[in-house]
Scaffold this motif. Structure first.
Motif, mmCIF file in Angstrom:
data_model
loop_
_atom_site.group_PDB
_atom_site.id
_atom_site.type_symbol
_atom_site.label_atom_id
_atom_site.label_comp_id
_atom_site.label_asym_id
_atom_site.label_seq_id
_atom_site.Cartn_x
_atom_site.Cartn_y
_atom_site.Cartn_z
ATOM 1 N N MET A 1 12.154 -10.311 -2.188
ATOM 2 C CA MET A 1 11.195 -9.677 -1.282
ATOM 3 C C MET A 1 11.119 -8.185 -1.593
ATOM 4 S SD MET A 1 11.239 -9.464 2.900
ATOM 5 C CE MET A 1 11.629 -11.208 3.055
ATOM 6 N N ARG A 2 9.908 -7.666 -1.749
ATOM 7 C CA ARG A 2 9.704 -6.240 -2.007
ATOM 8 C C ARG A 2 8.908 -5.620 -0.858
ATOM 9 N NH1 ARG A 2 6.376 -5.264 -6.745
ATOM 10 N NH2 ARG A 2 7.239 -3.143 -6.777
ATOM 11 N N ILE A 3 9.423 -4.526 -0.316
ATOM 12 C CA ILE A 3 8.787 -3.865 0.821
ATOM 13 C C ILE A 3 8.509 -2.408 0.462
ATOM 14 C CG2 ILE A 3 9.057 -3.139 3.221
ATOM 15 C CD1 ILE A 3 10.879 -5.555 3.645
ATOM 16 N N TRP A 4 7.294 -1.968 0.745
ATOM 17 C CA TRP A 4 6.895 -0.561 0.593
ATOM 18 C C TRP A 4 7.153 0.119 1.934
ATOM 19 C CZ3 TRP A 4 2.847 1.489 -3.147
ATOM 20 C CH2 TRP A 4 2.439 2.784 -2.838
ATOM 21 N N TYR A 5 8.020 1.148 1.945
ATOM 22 C CA TYR A 5 8.337 1.887 3.171
ATOM 23 C C TYR A 5 7.641 3.231 3.090
ATOM 24 C CZ TYR A 5 11.174 3.693 7.057
ATOM 25 O OH TYR A 5 11.597 4.209 8.266
ATOM 26 N N GLN A 6 6.611 3.408 3.921
ATOM 27 C CA GLN A 6 5.770 4.601 3.850
ATOM 28 C C GLN A 6 6.292 5.693 4.773
ATOM 29 O OE1 GLN A 6 2.706 5.168 1.867
ATOM 30 N NE2 GLN A 6 3.610 7.138 2.435
ATOM 31 N N SER A 7 6.880 6.729 4.176
ATOM 32 C CA SER A 7 7.269 7.917 4.920
ATOM 33 C C SER A 7 6.086 8.876 4.971
ATOM 34 C CB SER A 7 8.461 8.592 4.248
ATOM 35 O OG SER A 7 8.765 9.825 4.874
ATOM 36 N N ASN A 62 -2.593 3.464 0.425
ATOM 37 C CA ASN A 62 -1.311 3.019 -0.107
ATOM 38 C C ASN A 62 -1.007 1.577 0.259
ATOM 39 O OD1 ASN A 62 -0.812 5.426 -1.388
ATOM 40 N ND2 ASN A 62 0.519 6.245 0.201
ATOM 41 N N ALA A 63 -1.488 1.118 1.406
ATOM 42 C CA ALA A 63 -1.316 -0.297 1.751
ATOM 43 C C ALA A 63 -2.046 -1.183 0.739
ATOM 44 C CB ALA A 63 -1.819 -0.560 3.166
ATOM 45 N N VAL A 64 -3.247 -0.764 0.368
ATOM 46 C CA VAL A 64 -3.998 -1.508 -0.657
ATOM 47 C C VAL A 64 -3.239 -1.489 -1.982
ATOM 48 C CG1 VAL A 64 -6.147 -1.602 -1.971
ATOM 49 C CG2 VAL A 64 -6.204 -1.062 0.482
ATOM 50 N N ARG A 65 -2.730 -0.316 -2.360
ATOM 51 C CA ARG A 65 -1.969 -0.209 -3.609
ATOM 52 C C ARG A 65 -0.723 -1.092 -3.567
ATOM 53 N NH1 ARG A 65 -3.104 5.542 -2.692
ATOM 54 N NH2 ARG A 65 -4.893 6.117 -4.004
ATOM 55 N N ALA A 66 -0.048 -1.099 -2.425
ATOM 56 C CA ALA A 66 1.167 -1.907 -2.295
ATOM 57 C C ALA A 66 0.868 -3.382 -2.529
ATOM 58 C CB ALA A 66 1.783 -1.699 -0.910
ATOM 59 N N GLU A 67 -0.192 -3.874 -1.908
ATOM 60 C CA GLU A 67 -0.548 -5.279 -2.096
ATOM 61 C C GLU A 67 -0.887 -5.560 -3.555
ATOM 62 O OE1 GLU A 67 -2.985 -8.416 0.501
ATOM 63 O OE2 GLU A 67 -4.249 -6.802 -0.273
ATOM 64 N N ARG A 68 -1.644 -4.665 -4.183
ATOM 65 C CA ARG A 68 -2.045 -4.874 -5.575
ATOM 66 C C ARG A 68 -0.867 -4.762 -6.542
ATOM 67 N NH1 ARG A 68 -7.929 -1.641 -5.542
ATOM 68 N NH2 ARG A 68 -8.928 -3.100 -4.072
ATOM 69 N N GLU A 69 0.172 -4.044 -6.136
ATOM 70 C CA GLU A 69 1.354 -3.901 -6.982
ATOM 71 C C GLU A 69 2.398 -4.975 -6.715
ATOM 72 O OE1 GLU A 69 2.871 0.095 -6.760
ATOM 73 O OE2 GLU A 69 0.895 0.982 -7.163
ATOM 74 N N GLY A 70 2.073 -5.937 -5.859
ATOM 75 C CA GLY A 70 2.940 -7.088 -5.657
ATOM 76 C C GLY A 70 3.967 -6.974 -4.549
ATOM 77 N N TYR A 71 3.835 -5.962 -3.692
ATOM 78 C CA TYR A 71 4.764 -5.870 -2.566
ATOM 79 C C TYR A 71 4.450 -6.965 -1.552
ATOM 80 C CZ TYR A 71 6.557 -1.368 -4.178
ATOM 81 O OH TYR A 71 7.160 -0.370 -4.907
ATOM 82 N N ASP A 72 5.492 -7.407 -0.855
ATOM 83 C CA ASP A 72 5.347 -8.499 0.112
ATOM 84 C C ASP A 72 5.037 -8.007 1.520
ATOM 85 O OD1 ASP A 72 6.154 -10.881 -1.579
ATOM 86 O OD2 ASP A 72 7.905 -9.591 -1.833
ATOM 87 N N ALA A 73 5.360 -6.741 1.804
ATOM 88 C CA ALA A 73 5.095 -6.182 3.132
ATOM 89 C C ALA A 73 4.990 -4.664 3.019
ATOM 90 C CB ALA A 73 6.191 -6.564 4.118
ATOM 91 N N PHE A 74 4.362 -4.072 4.021
ATOM 92 C CA PHE A 74 4.133 -2.630 4.057
ATOM 93 C C PHE A 74 4.597 -2.111 5.409
ATOM 94 C CE2 PHE A 74 1.569 1.192 4.755
ATOM 95 C CZ PHE A 74 1.586 1.819 3.511
ATOM 96 N N ILE A 75 5.510 -1.145 5.401
ATOM 97 C CA ILE A 75 6.031 -0.564 6.638
ATOM 98 C C ILE A 75 5.528 0.865 6.778
ATOM 99 C CG2 ILE A 75 8.105 0.325 7.779
ATOM 100 C CD1 ILE A 75 9.618 -2.078 6.704
ATOM 101 N N ILE A 76 4.954 1.169 7.927
ATOM 102 C CA ILE A 76 4.635 2.550 8.276
ATOM 103 C C ILE A 76 5.869 3.112 8.973
ATOM 104 C CG2 ILE A 76 3.166 4.059 9.665
ATOM 105 C CD1 ILE A 76 0.885 2.121 9.217
ATOM 106 N N GLY A 77 6.660 3.901 8.240
ATOM 107 C CA GLY A 77 7.913 4.424 8.757
ATOM 108 C C GLY A 77 7.717 5.715 9.515
ATOM 109 N N HIS A 78 6.803 5.710 10.436
ATOM 110 C CA HIS A 78 6.365 6.918 11.141
ATOM 111 C C HIS A 78 5.930 6.482 12.528
ATOM 112 C CE1 HIS A 78 4.595 10.933 11.463
ATOM 113 N NE2 HIS A 78 3.450 10.403 11.844
ATOM 114 N N PHE A 79 6.555 7.011 13.565
ATOM 115 C CA PHE A 79 6.390 6.469 14.901
ATOM 116 C C PHE A 79 4.956 6.512 15.402
ATOM 117 C CE2 PHE A 79 6.789 6.144 19.468
ATOM 118 C CZ PHE A 79 7.807 5.202 19.632
#
Length: 257
Positions: A1-7, A62-79
């Motif tokens: 599983m690959r997750i993009w964590y967006q700071s 970046n969410a679009v990029r994450a999906e296109r780069e094969g990430y399985d999920a995208f986290i917005i790490g910002h409250f």
């Protein structure tokens, strides 16, 4: 599983935070999960809605990029979750927001929650968030300390500054507990990470939650549920997906000047 964590902070301006976040994420992810921290430049350096709006555009792209780069999920790490609904509308991978995840989980720990943010200018934003998530009867108060995002970064690596921030947090949290709040939510990924050093952190009996492991575990669960059952985002209302050419237009035209 690959997750993009967006700071919403970049490494140049938040190295101490990123280094501590990396250690924290490595401690909480499941075996087999890979999580990559990504930043925004210019970073979120001033507590204001217009900055959130600027950062939100980067997050959606970046969410679009994450999906296109094969990430399985995208986290917005910002409250503040800026760009959360829009990002969900343009990708099919799960998109989780720290603010939403924290508030929803707090509902399982107590009947009423309160937020203590780092700056008074975030108070109206949080009230809008609470209303958007339909939680006005569950998240009943928002108080604030007084920091700019970059200032609180200085507390990492300093026990003395950690105690200063904790004392300021508790000063704002105690009136919320006196008013009947059961659960306390630090309004930001940076104070959440700072307070992760405090095991079973409570103020007058009310637990102080750390939304970072909460949103990570929700992301892992969303990926697993999608694989097990096919469960994914609704496309009937808020998250109707636009045509591909509209997404490409958005990706290709980032500036108004």
């Amino acid at each position: 599983m690959r997750i993009w964590y967006q700071s919403y902070v970049d490494y140049e301006h938040g190295a101490s935070y990123w280094d501590e976040l990396r250690k924290h994420l490595d401690q909480i992810i499941d075996p087999g999960t890979e999580i990559d921290i990504k930043g925004i430049t210019p970073h979120d350096s001033y507590a204001h809605a217009i900055v959130e709006f600027r950062c939100a555009r980067e997050v959606i792209c970046n969410a679009v990029r994450a999906e296109r780069e094969g990430y399985d999920a995208f986290i917005i790490g910002h409250f503040q979750d800026a760009g959360l609904y829009e990002a969900r509308s343009v990708v099919d991978i799960p998109v989780l927001g720290m603010g939403e995840a924290s508030m929803l989980h707090a509902c399982q720990l107590g009947q009423r929650s309160g937020i203590v943010t780092i700056n008074r200018r975030y108070i109206p934003w949080f009230h809008h968030q609470i209303g958007k998530y339909g939680l006005k009867e569950r998240v009943t108060g928002v108080h604030a300390m007084q920091f700019e995002p970059g200032q609180i970064l200085d507390a990492f690596g300093s026990d003395e500054k950690l105690e200063t921030v904790r004392a300021l947090f508790e000063e704002q949290a105690r009136p919320l507990v006196e008013e009947g709040v059961d659960v306390l939510i630090p309004g930001g990924g940076i104070p959440m990470l700072l307070f992760s050093q405090l095991h079973d952190h409570r103020v007058d009996g009310a637990p102080v939650i750390n939304g970072i492991p909460i949103v990570v575990k929700q992301a892992e669960m969303a990926v697993k549920l999608k694989k097990l059952t096919g469960l994914g985002i609704s496309r009937t209302s808020d998250y109707v997906k636009p045509p591909l050419e509209v997404i490409e237009e958005f990706m290709a035209h980032p500036k108004g000047l």
